[in-house]
Design an enzyme around this catalytic site. Structure first.
Site, short mmCIF file in Angstrom:
data_model
loop_
_atom_site.label_atom_id
_atom_site.label_comp_id
_atom_site.label_asym_id
_atom_site.label_seq_id
_atom_site.Cartn_x
_atom_site.Cartn_y
_atom_site.Cartn_z
N HIS A 16 42.81 35.95 33.79
CA HIS A 16 43.19 34.84 34.68
C HIS A 16 44.09 33.85 33.94
CE1 HIS A 16 39.09 35.48 36.81
NE2 HIS A 16 40.03 35.97 37.60
N ARG A 90 45.56 44.43 38.86
CA ARG A 90 45.20 45.23 37.68
C ARG A 90 45.52 46.71 37.87
NH1 ARG A 90 39.19 42.92 37.61
NH2 ARG A 90 39.62 43.42 39.76
N SER A 128 35.58 39.15 36.28
CA SER A 128 34.50 38.18 36.10
C SER A 128 33.15 38.85 36.22
CB SER A 128 34.64 37.05 37.12
OG SER A 128 35.80 36.31 36.90
#
Length: 161
Positions: A16, A90, A128
């Site tokens: 991030h 990604r 995350s």
């Protein structure tokens, strides 16, 4: 030109942060939006995520952080007069997911463009959710999270013991 970079940031990862830094070079102003994802259960409160983000991006003068727990990203973008929404990708699975969101956002606000940034290969495995799992079982967080965020996550997982 203004952009908004939305996410749950629960917690902020190095992936991030890399995207935020790169976006800050592309846009005059970047607003990081701490948002709700109804399919995820957050570990950190909105206030905690916002405060951690503010600490971790303090060195970027053209980046600020806001939280909007009950609003659509396009509505926030309109309110702050952003011309773009930034999203990270990604892999192919992310692309398909982000494409659907971008098309819905275009339907809701055709004047706002979505900009997809490819994640740096160093961080392409990071999420995350994975980082929280590593932390819950005492794994090494080195290089996965910014320092203050890593410490906050270590403290947070102690509550789950």
């Amino acid at each position: 030109m203004k952009a908004v970079f939305p996410g749950t940031f629960d917690p902020l990862t190095m992936g991030h942060l890399d995207l935020i830094k790169r976006a800050s070079k592309m846009f005059d102003q970047v607003t990081v939006l701490v948002a709700t994802n109804t399919s995820k259960k957050a570990m950190f409160s909105f206030a905690e995520r916002k405060a951690l983000l503010e600490q971790e991006i303090a060195f970027l003068p053209n980046v600020n952080v806001i939280a909007a727990p009950k609003d659509l990203t396009v509505n926030v973008a309109k309110k702050i007069k952003a011309q773009a929404i930034i999203r990270g990708v990604r892999d192919a699975q992310d692309f398909e997911y982000e494409k659907a969101i971008a098309l819905m956002n275009r339907h809701l606000a055709p004047e706002i463009e979505t900009v997809l940034l490819l994640t740096d290969a160093r961080y392409s495995f990071l999420s995350s959710s994975i980082v929280k799992e590593v932390a819950l079982f005492g794994g090494d967080l080195t290089g996965l999270l910014p320092d203050k965020t890593a410490q906050a996550l270590r403290e947070k997982v102690k509550q789950y013991d």
